[in-house]
Design a protein around this motif. Structure first.
Motif, PDB file in Angstrom:
ATOM      1  N   GLY A 118      33.945  -6.400 -34.719  1.00  0.00           N
ATOM      2  CA  GLY A 118      33.099  -7.223 -33.858  1.00  0.00           C
ATOM      3  C   GLY A 118      32.878  -6.640 -32.479  1.00  0.00           C
ATOM      4  O   GLY A 118      31.892  -6.961 -31.814  1.00  0.00           O
ATOM      5  N   GLY A 119      33.775  -5.752 -32.044  1.00  0.00           N
ATOM      6  CA  GLY A 119      33.546  -5.054 -30.778  1.00  0.00           C
ATOM      7  C   GLY A 119      32.370  -4.114 -30.879  1.00  0.00           C
ATOM      8  O   GLY A 119      31.528  -4.042 -29.968  1.00  0.00           O
ATOM      9  N   THR A 120      32.268  -3.384 -31.998  1.00  0.00           N
ATOM     10  CA  THR A 120      31.118  -2.503 -32.206  1.00  0.00           C
ATOM     11  C   THR A 120      29.851  -3.308 -32.445  1.00  0.00           C
ATOM     12  O   THR A 120      28.765  -2.917 -31.998  1.00  0.00           O
ATOM     13  N   THR A 121      29.968  -4.442 -33.140  1.00  0.00           N
ATOM     14  CA  THR A 121      28.797  -5.301 -33.324  1.00  0.00           C
ATOM     15  C   THR A 121      28.258  -5.782 -31.984  1.00  0.00           C
ATOM     16  O   THR A 121      27.051  -5.797 -31.766  1.00  0.00           O
ATOM     17  N   LEU A 122      29.162  -6.152 -31.085  1.00  0.00           N
ATOM     18  CA  LEU A 122      28.749  -6.528 -29.735  1.00  0.00           C
ATOM     19  C   LEU A 122      28.115  -5.343 -29.033  1.00  0.00           C
ATOM     20  O   LEU A 122      27.069  -5.469 -28.376  1.00  0.00           O
ATOM     21  N   LEU A 123      28.718  -4.166 -29.165  1.00  0.00           N
ATOM     22  CA  LEU A 123      28.164  -2.954 -28.544  1.00  0.00           C
ATOM     23  C   LEU A 123      26.725  -2.726 -28.988  1.00  0.00           C
ATOM     24  O   LEU A 123      25.859  -2.372 -28.179  1.00  0.00           O
ATOM     25  N   LEU A 124      26.458  -2.925 -30.272  1.00  0.00           N
ATOM     26  CA  LEU A 124      25.123  -2.682 -30.823  1.00  0.00           C
ATOM     27  C   LEU A 124      24.072  -3.628 -30.248  1.00  0.00           C
ATOM     28  O   LEU A 124      22.874  -3.362 -30.371  1.00  0.00           O
TER      29      LEU A 124
END
Length: 267
Positions: A118-124
């Motif tokens: 979810g950290g990478t999803t937020l980053l995207l």
């Protein structure tokens, strides 16, 4: 603050100074993993930023140097030995930056350490991304038998080269900052102790521009991806017409003629 959840919890911090908002995930002991309360507070912070006319740009980060965010806190979201997922589903329901909330103000990510799931999803869902040299990225949900929700599969496939998106989605493996930059997942890789300074330098450059124009450009760029070129250009013309009626547009032209820095008012 308009949203009481931000006053009731310290799991997400929100503050604004000189038109720059800082949204900080504040669970360093959990690698800034997000439980349902954190997601609710993060949603409140994004709504606050969306509505605040004095906040023109945001930087999102995690407390400490170990992690931007390790994603959803599965230890708290799922009860061991059961197949019930009530808390996990709550993390998918909040209207956050990467799930349902349209924010046309620029958002910059400042990434230290782990940026996973979810950290990478937020980053995207951010616009400009600064990573430290030791940062690690990954959409690791498949290793847990689930998928990257909140737009993870869709944004990865749209933003990265196809082969890169499939690698990060299907293997669930981590990639380092250098590889992330090669793929275009991040804009800059800098020494770990320069991440926030670099993010704030980017913010300052954006803040020197007309805020209404900046927001219009972001909205057009995003909406236009799902439109035909002719329709997108017609929409661009409409935005330009309305933008030219603004006080900021008049100020920008006047400042140029007078050889001075413009004083934009977001009007």
């Amino acid at each position: 603050m308009a949203d009481s959840i931000l006053a009731e919890t310290e799991k997400v911090l929100y503050d604004v100074e000189d038109h720059l908002a800082h949204v900080t995930i504040n669970r360093p002991d959990k690698l800034n993993a997000m439980d349902s309360e954190t997601y609710a507070a993060l949603s409140a912070a994004w709504r606050e930023f969306q509505a605040d006319e004095d906040a023109w740009v945001a930087i999102v980060s995690g407390t400490g140097d170990r992690a931007f965010s390790a994603g959803a806190d599965l230890e708290e979201a799922v009860e061991p030995g059961t197949v019930e997922w009530p808390e996990f589903w709550r993390t998918q329901e909040e209207q956050i930056l990467n799930n349902g909330l349209e924010i046309w103000k620029p958002v910059i990510a400042a990434v230290d350490g782990y940026c996973l799931a979810g950290g990478t999803t937020l980053l995207l869902a951010t616009d400009i991304r600064i990573a430290g040299e030791s940062a690690e990225f990954g959409l690791s949900e498949v290793k847990r038998g689930i998928l990257p929700g909140n737009g993870g599969t869709q944004r990865a496939a749209r933003q990265l080269p196809y082969t890169a998106a499939m690698e990060i989605l299907l293997t669930g493996d981590h990639v380092d900052a250098e590889r992330a930059a090669e793929w275009g997942l991040v804009n800059r890789v800098v020494p770990d102790d320069e991440v926030m300074d670099t993010a704030e330098e980017f913010a300052a450059r954006i803040l020197s521009n007309g805020p209404l124009a900046v927001q219009a450009v972001k909205e057009l760029a995003i909406r236009g991806r799902n439109m035909s070129l002719s329709d997108a250009m017609r929409l661009e013309e409409s935005f330009q017409y309305h933008l030219l009626q603004s006080e900021d547009a008049k100020e920008g032209v006047t400042a140029f003629a007078e050889d001075r820095e413009p004083n934009y008012q977001n009007q």
